[in-house]
Every structure is written in C-alpha cells, then in structure tokens.
Design a protein around this motif. Structure first.
Motif, short mmCIF file in Angstrom:
data_model
loop_
_atom_site.label_atom_id
_atom_site.label_comp_id
_atom_site.label_asym_id
_atom_site.label_seq_id
_atom_site.Cartn_x
_atom_site.Cartn_y
_atom_site.Cartn_z
N MET A 1 14.49 9.17 -4.80
CA MET A 1 15.87 8.75 -4.57
C MET A 1 16.81 9.91 -4.90
N SER A 2 17.76 10.18 -4.03
CA SER A 2 18.70 11.28 -4.24
C SER A 2 19.66 10.94 -5.38
N ASP A 3 20.17 11.97 -6.01
CA ASP A 3 21.11 11.81 -7.12
C ASP A 3 22.30 12.73 -6.87
N PRO A 4 23.23 12.31 -5.99
CA PRO A 4 24.38 13.16 -5.68
C PRO A 4 25.16 13.54 -6.93
N LYS A 5 25.51 14.79 -7.06
CA LYS A 5 26.24 15.27 -8.24
C LYS A 5 27.75 15.14 -8.08
N ILE A 6 28.22 14.92 -6.86
CA ILE A 6 29.65 14.85 -6.61
C ILE A 6 30.12 13.40 -6.61
N ILE A 7 31.21 13.15 -7.33
CA ILE A 7 31.88 11.85 -7.34
C ILE A 7 33.26 12.06 -6.75
N VAL A 8 33.50 11.50 -5.57
CA VAL A 8 34.80 11.67 -4.92
C VAL A 8 35.79 10.67 -5.49
N ALA A 9 36.91 11.17 -6.01
CA ALA A 9 37.93 10.32 -6.61
C ALA A 9 38.83 9.73 -5.53
N LEU A 10 38.79 8.40 -5.39
CA LEU A 10 39.63 7.72 -4.40
C LEU A 10 40.98 7.41 -5.03
N ASP A 11 41.81 8.43 -5.14
CA ASP A 11 43.10 8.26 -5.80
C ASP A 11 44.15 7.79 -4.80
N TYR A 12 43.98 6.55 -4.39
CA TYR A 12 44.89 5.91 -3.44
C TYR A 12 45.44 4.64 -4.06
N SER A 13 46.56 4.17 -3.53
CA SER A 13 47.11 2.88 -3.95
C SER A 13 46.83 1.81 -2.91
N ASP A 14 46.26 2.20 -1.78
CA ASP A 14 46.04 1.30 -0.66
C ASP A 14 44.57 1.32 -0.25
N ALA A 15 43.97 0.14 -0.17
CA ALA A 15 42.54 0.05 0.15
C ALA A 15 42.23 0.58 1.53
N GLN A 16 43.11 0.35 2.50
CA GLN A 16 42.85 0.79 3.86
C GLN A 16 42.77 2.31 3.95
N LEU A 17 43.67 3.00 3.26
CA LEU A 17 43.62 4.46 3.24
C LEU A 17 42.32 4.95 2.61
N LEU B 1 25.52 12.17 0.09
CA LEU B 1 26.07 13.41 -0.46
C LEU B 1 26.98 13.19 -1.67
N CYS B 2 27.44 11.96 -1.88
CA CYS B 2 28.40 11.74 -2.95
C CYS B 2 28.41 10.29 -3.41
N ARG B 3 29.02 10.09 -4.56
CA ARG B 3 29.38 8.77 -5.05
C ARG B 3 30.91 8.67 -5.01
N LEU B 4 31.46 7.50 -5.34
CA LEU B 4 32.90 7.30 -5.26
C LEU B 4 33.45 6.78 -6.59
N LYS B 5 34.66 7.23 -6.93
CA LYS B 5 35.33 6.76 -8.14
C LYS B 5 36.54 5.92 -7.77
N VAL B 6 36.59 4.71 -8.30
CA VAL B 6 37.73 3.82 -8.11
C VAL B 6 38.42 3.66 -9.46
N GLY B 7 39.69 4.05 -9.51
CA GLY B 7 40.44 4.00 -10.76
C GLY B 7 41.35 2.79 -10.86
N ILE B 8 42.19 2.83 -11.89
CA ILE B 8 43.04 1.68 -12.22
C ILE B 8 43.99 1.30 -11.09
N GLU B 9 44.66 2.29 -10.51
CA GLU B 9 45.67 1.98 -9.48
C GLU B 9 45.03 1.30 -8.28
N LEU B 10 43.97 1.89 -7.75
CA LEU B 10 43.34 1.33 -6.56
C LEU B 10 42.70 -0.02 -6.84
#
Length: 233
Positions: A1-17, A29-38
């Motif tokens: 199983m692959s272990d992508p080292k990159i976590i893309v920060a989804l720094d958006y306030s809108d889910a559609q974007l 190739l990557c994982r995703l980060k969802v923070g407080i605002e989103l």
C-alpha cells in the motif's frame, strides 16, 4: 500500500471550491487536510465525499477540552473513518491519554497527533501566559509529553524536526507545514523549507497548501513535489 508523504491543505471556506480542486488531484499521490473553517461550513458530508474519491483525510480540528469531551470528539472523528486527527498538547497528559484510549477502541483507528505550539506564537506570547520557557523548549517538552501519553506524533515546524527526531525516536510521526519548492514565493510564511530539506531533517509528512491549490495546474504542481520527494528517498 502506498504511503503518500504530501498532505494537501484544503484551505477553503466553500466545499464546492474544495471539491473542484480535489477533482484535479490524484489520491495515490497525496492525502488531504480539512481544517476548522472548511469543516465548520461543509460538515462531515465533505469528509465522506473526499473519501469516496479515494483520498485519506487528516481532520485538523485541534481538539482541546476536558478529557472526556476530547475523547468523545476523537471517537466521532474515528467514526468518520479519517486517516489522522489532532489535539492540542497543551490540553495535558490526562486529555491526551483519554483521546488515545478512545482511539484504541477501533481496529483501524486514525493516527492521533498533537499540536505543540501554534507557529504564530512567539516568546512574548508565552510570557503573556506566564510561561518562561523558550518556544523551542516548549515544543520539545510538549512533544515528549505527547509521546509519553501514547500519541503517534506531532505537528511541528520543519526546523524543529531534527530536534524532535533526536529526542522522540524514529517511530514518532512528524507532520510539517510551511513547505515550498526552492524557487517559490514565501507568501506570508517566513519560516519555510523545501521538501528535500524537511525530509532530511526528519519529517514524515509534508503539509502543502497554496503552492498546489493556487497553481495553474494543481496536478502538475503536486507531481513536481512528488518528484522532489522521490529524489530524497
């Protein structure tokens, strides 16, 4: 199983974007980060949508409350099926141990990491709180506390990675933001580091936001970072 080292920060306030950007990325190739605002605007439905597209998610909500409340919040995150979740180390040993115990109830529990000090905090901020230690000393103390409380790792500056790797061991997970390519503009972060340098310092995972999310071709930008990482490995 692959272990992508990159976590893309989804720094958006809108889910559609956020979803429009994600549609241009590749989950191998990557994982995703969802923070407080989103997460506040999009709720758990977005997490489900991201995972349906094959992405693993770092839920970056920095839980910090009494032990039972934090444990219940971590259980809720685990129920969502996220890959990683975090708490504030300043919540103390009892809080972190309660969070760790809550995660142990799950066969495939998320990685549980801690935030030591926010990167925005300087010496004067610690002084205001009555803390005499330097930021570096506090980061190390809190990282050790997180490790001793059974957590999997911490979020830290890439510039702190070598110190924490030395004192907390090889298996302790270090997640580092502030990553840029060598020729990138620093934006509003003065303490940045290239992927190669961060990994050489001991980082395990690299959080990257604008260099990918604001790129003309996000997938191409992601692939460029992946290539830089491959040169280190």
């Amino acid at each position: 199983m692959s272990d992508p080292k990159i976590i893309v920060a989804l720094d958006y306030s809108d889910a559609q974007l956020a979803l429009e950007l994600v549609a241009r990325l590749e989950p191998t190739l990557c994982r995703l980060k969802v923070g407080i605002e989103l997460f506040t605007t999009a709720k758990s439905r977005l997490i489900e949508q991201l995972m349906q597209r094959g992405f693993e998610v770092f839920l970056d909500l920095k839980f910090h409350d009494i032990p039972n409340t934090t444990a219940q919040a971590c259980k809720a995150a685990a129920e969502l099926g996220v890959w990683m979740v975090n708490v504030h180390a300043l919540g103390g040993r009892k809080m972190m141990e309660a969070a760790r115990e809550a995660m142990s109830l799950y066969t495939q529990s998320p990685k549980l990491i801690a935030v030591t000090l926010l990167t925005s905090m300087a010496q004067e901020d610690l002084t205001d709180l009555g803390i005499e230690a330097t930021p570096a000393d506090m980061v190390l103390r809190l990282a050790r506390l997180a490790r001793d409380s059974g957590l999997d790792g911490v979020v830290c500056s890439a510039r702190e990675a070598a110190l924490l790797r030395q004192h907390c061991g090889r298996k302790f997970c270090l997640v580092t933001p502030g990553i840029r390519s060598a020729d990138a503009v620093a934006d509003d972060q003065s303490r940045i580091m290239t992927p190669r340098a961060a990994l050489n310092q001991g980082a395990d995972y690299l959080v990257i936001g604008r260099p990918i999310t604001r790129a003309v071709d996000p997938l191409q930008a992601l692939q460029s970072f992946v290539k830089q990482i491959a040169e280190v490995e």
